[in-house]
Design a protein around this motif. Sequence first.
Motif, mmCIF file in Angstrom:
data_model
loop_
_atom_site.group_PDB
_atom_site.id
_atom_site.type_symbol
_atom_site.label_atom_id
_atom_site.label_comp_id
_atom_site.label_asym_id
_atom_site.label_seq_id
_atom_site.Cartn_x
_atom_site.Cartn_y
_atom_site.Cartn_z
ATOM 1 N N PHE A 1 -23.558 -28.746 -36.243
ATOM 2 C CA PHE A 1 -23.184 -29.316 -37.538
ATOM 3 C C PHE A 1 -21.988 -28.586 -38.148
ATOM 4 O O PHE A 1 -21.040 -29.214 -38.637
ATOM 5 C CB PHE A 1 -24.382 -29.242 -38.495
ATOM 6 C CG PHE A 1 -24.014 -29.425 -39.941
ATOM 7 C CD1 PHE A 1 -23.535 -30.637 -40.399
ATOM 8 C CD2 PHE A 1 -24.130 -28.377 -40.837
ATOM 9 C CE1 PHE A 1 -23.189 -30.815 -41.728
ATOM 10 C CE2 PHE A 1 -23.782 -28.533 -42.161
ATOM 11 C CZ PHE A 1 -23.316 -29.758 -42.611
ATOM 12 N N LEU A 2 -22.017 -27.246 -38.114
ATOM 13 C CA LEU A 2 -20.937 -26.473 -38.734
ATOM 14 C C LEU A 2 -19.600 -26.662 -38.022
ATOM 15 O O LEU A 2 -18.544 -26.486 -38.624
ATOM 16 C CB LEU A 2 -21.317 -24.983 -38.758
ATOM 17 C CG LEU A 2 -22.505 -24.608 -39.654
ATOM 18 C CD1 LEU A 2 -22.830 -23.132 -39.522
ATOM 19 C CD2 LEU A 2 -22.238 -24.966 -41.108
ATOM 20 N N SER A 3 -19.641 -27.024 -36.734
ATOM 21 C CA SER A 3 -18.393 -27.215 -35.990
ATOM 22 C C SER A 3 -17.945 -28.675 -35.975
ATOM 23 O O SER A 3 -16.923 -29.007 -35.396
ATOM 24 C CB SER A 3 -18.563 -26.714 -34.547
ATOM 25 O OG SER A 3 -19.606 -27.410 -33.902
ATOM 26 N N TYR A 4 -18.716 -29.551 -36.634
ATOM 27 C CA TYR A 4 -18.404 -30.989 -36.659
ATOM 28 C C TYR A 4 -17.230 -31.249 -37.612
ATOM 29 O O TYR A 4 -17.165 -30.673 -38.699
ATOM 30 C CB TYR A 4 -19.636 -31.772 -37.107
ATOM 31 C CG TYR A 4 -19.470 -33.271 -37.149
ATOM 32 C CD1 TYR A 4 -19.683 -34.039 -36.016
ATOM 33 C CD2 TYR A 4 -19.118 -33.915 -38.337
ATOM 34 C CE1 TYR A 4 -19.545 -35.420 -36.049
ATOM 35 C CE2 TYR A 4 -18.983 -35.298 -38.381
ATOM 36 C CZ TYR A 4 -19.197 -36.046 -37.234
ATOM 37 O OH TYR A 4 -19.057 -37.411 -37.277
ATOM 38 N N SER A 5 -16.296 -32.098 -37.218
ATOM 39 C CA SER A 5 -15.163 -32.461 -38.068
ATOM 40 C C SER A 5 -15.444 -33.785 -38.763
ATOM 41 O O SER A 5 -15.887 -34.750 -38.128
ATOM 42 C CB SER A 5 -13.881 -32.584 -37.231
ATOM 43 O OG SER A 5 -13.544 -31.331 -36.668
ATOM 44 N N PHE A 6 -15.209 -33.846 -40.082
ATOM 45 C CA PHE A 6 -15.501 -35.042 -40.860
ATOM 46 C C PHE A 6 -14.391 -36.081 -40.701
ATOM 47 O O PHE A 6 -13.210 -35.752 -40.718
ATOM 48 C CB PHE A 6 -15.626 -34.693 -42.343
ATOM 49 C CG PHE A 6 -16.876 -33.907 -42.673
ATOM 50 C CD1 PHE A 6 -17.744 -33.502 -41.677
ATOM 51 C CD2 PHE A 6 -17.178 -33.591 -43.978
ATOM 52 C CE1 PHE A 6 -18.890 -32.784 -41.975
ATOM 53 C CE2 PHE A 6 -18.320 -32.873 -44.292
ATOM 54 C CZ PHE A 6 -19.180 -32.462 -43.285
ATOM 55 N N GLY B 1 -11.029 -31.000 -45.531
ATOM 56 C CA GLY B 1 -10.472 -29.873 -46.265
ATOM 57 C C GLY B 1 -11.531 -29.103 -47.023
ATOM 58 O O GLY B 1 -12.626 -28.834 -46.514
ATOM 59 N N PHE B 2 -11.242 -28.760 -48.271
ATOM 60 C CA PHE B 2 -12.146 -27.931 -49.072
ATOM 61 C C PHE B 2 -13.513 -28.585 -49.294
ATOM 62 O O PHE B 2 -14.547 -27.909 -49.182
ATOM 63 C CB PHE B 2 -11.475 -27.604 -50.416
ATOM 64 C CG PHE B 2 -12.293 -26.706 -51.292
ATOM 65 C CD1 PHE B 2 -12.429 -25.348 -51.009
ATOM 66 C CD2 PHE B 2 -12.956 -27.220 -52.398
ATOM 67 C CE1 PHE B 2 -13.190 -24.526 -51.817
ATOM 68 C CE2 PHE B 2 -13.728 -26.396 -53.208
ATOM 69 C CZ PHE B 2 -13.836 -25.042 -52.919
ATOM 70 N N PRO B 3 -13.605 -29.910 -49.615
ATOM 71 C CA PRO B 3 -14.929 -30.525 -49.766
ATOM 72 C C PRO B 3 -15.792 -30.391 -48.513
ATOM 73 O O PRO B 3 -16.999 -30.185 -48.603
ATOM 74 C CB PRO B 3 -14.598 -31.994 -50.061
ATOM 75 C CG PRO B 3 -13.239 -31.972 -50.646
ATOM 76 C CD PRO B 3 -12.522 -30.860 -49.934
ATOM 77 N N LYS C 1 -20.590 -27.959 -45.855
ATOM 78 C CA LYS C 1 -21.190 -27.164 -44.776
ATOM 79 C C LYS C 1 -21.790 -25.869 -45.321
ATOM 80 O O LYS C 1 -22.887 -25.451 -44.913
ATOM 81 C CB LYS C 1 -20.135 -26.857 -43.715
ATOM 82 C CG LYS C 1 -19.697 -28.072 -42.912
ATOM 83 C CD LYS C 1 -18.622 -27.718 -41.909
ATOM 84 C CE LYS C 1 -18.216 -28.921 -41.055
ATOM 85 N NZ LYS C 1 -17.151 -28.593 -40.093
ATOM 86 N N ALA C 2 -21.088 -25.221 -46.245
ATOM 87 C CA ALA C 2 -21.593 -23.978 -46.816
ATOM 88 C C ALA C 2 -22.882 -24.224 -47.605
ATOM 89 O O ALA C 2 -23.825 -23.425 -47.540
ATOM 90 C CB ALA C 2 -20.529 -23.343 -47.714
ATOM 91 N N MET C 3 -22.926 -25.331 -48.362
ATOM 92 C CA MET C 3 -24.136 -25.667 -49.114
ATOM 93 C C MET C 3 -25.315 -25.897 -48.170
ATOM 94 O O MET C 3 -26.436 -25.413 -48.402
ATOM 95 C CB MET C 3 -23.879 -26.914 -49.967
ATOM 96 C CG MET C 3 -25.119 -27.480 -50.655
ATOM 97 S SD MET C 3 -25.853 -26.350 -51.848
ATOM 98 C CE MET C 3 -24.657 -26.469 -53.165
ATOM 99 N N ALA C 4 -25.089 -26.642 -47.078
ATOM 100 C CA ALA C 4 -26.148 -26.891 -46.096
ATOM 101 C C ALA C 4 -26.622 -25.587 -45.467
ATOM 102 O O ALA C 4 -27.822 -25.371 -45.257
ATOM 103 C CB ALA C 4 -25.656 -27.853 -45.020
#
Length: 482
Positions: free
Chosen positions: A386-391, A336-338, A343-346
């Motif tokens: 990385f940006l498309s990876y799901s946690f 979710g938001f975290p 990702k945005a921070m990276a």
Amino acid sequence: MLSPESLQLGMMLAETGMLEHAVTEVMAKPQLLMMTEASPTAKSAVRRHIRKWRHSVKRRLSNDCITEELKQEIQLYQDAVSLSQHDFYQQAKSIIKQLEGRSSFYLEARRMLEKNVAKETPMFQAYFCNKWYEHLAATIKDVQEKELETHKEKLLSELYQRIETYKTLENVQESGTIEKVGRLWDLAASKVTQTDIELLKKFVAFLQDNSDLQDIAQQLGRMANEVDDPSLHRSPAEELKLVEEPADNVADDIVGVHQSDNLERIVPNETIYLAEPALEILFYKHFADKRLLTYRMQGMQRSLRKVKAFKPACKQVDVEKGPFLICVDASGSMNGFPEQCAKAMAYALMQIAIKEDRDCSVMIFSTDHITYELTGEDGLKEALNFLSYSFHGGTDLAPVLQHSIDLMGTDKYRNADLVVISDFIAPEQPKDVQDKVETLKAQHNRFHAVNLSKYGNPKLMSMFDHVWDYHPSLMGRLLKRF
């Protein structure tokens, strides 16, 4: 084993100026001219790319274009040159027979032999071998020109693709172009799709909506400048330096024998031709063709050259900044938001790394860890992965933290920033890990924690230099957005 003269045939490309002509043609293309004239830094990046291509192609054409058949013909040519005049006449028919069906020089060689077989002219061997050499040189040149054309088309295709991706990356940055074009040009090696563009724009928009994250990233980037360590202060300066280089015209040592027209270094045996009037013409022929056996000399020549050096200076200078190591928690609680924040921070730190010419790697950890080199050769592809990876998964900070500590202990990671982005719902790290962290802090490495939960473990976060809390409530995020 090819002789030096055979290898010189393979290097024919360097003597004809074909490569220089190809480079000039490439740089004159309208698409490249428009880009390079608009930006001097872009021009420098393109020229650096073409220089690497030129060096690579020159080496490949010099070696790969000599096929097995050509090698055999060159070896046959070398055998013919080394024969005495009498032996050459005895073996001429056999040598020419070996060219049949293998070389286009066969018919011309046979006609030459038929015309001169009865005369036994003393100069025939030299004339025949000269014509053969010219044929070999022309054959290799033709092959190299065709191969060079293929490589040139591939280069143009790659350059056009990079220009397209480069412009796309610039357009994604709504706040303006990234200053460090060299790294951005390297990232442009990967082709981006419309889906990739939308993904990048999504995180640019997310950073605009959550400007506090961008502020944290900017503060992280500035901390490398605050290090007070003279060994990290680098001031690029040009200075004259006396260097020694091997040179053939310095007569320090005799290293062998080669063919040239240098009468000062002639091997005594060559003067035997001058003792007989009938052979004197052969001496002058060898002299004119630069084929006299002469001593090869080599020594060390001293010369002044401008070299770039990095010297510690007392005035305000740039600091040698280390890379970013970003450890991102990929546990299920980060969904979710975290996850978007991480990702945005990276992505924000990747932008700073490109601008400041720093390396940037992201390590996603759960029970294991995956590494993405965001500023490596495949940086754009790695960033998009990385940006498309799901946690998902569990949390185990210890392995990735130990791996990061090992990296920061090397010289490559001096003055580095380790950023751990997590909710820090995890136990405190062992005493030996904390001791290693303290040792690295003393060596000017920095440890940052970006806490995305109000339930983070304070004891775990106490080992970091700086801790940023970013966990706005849903209502707070809605108010900020609307």
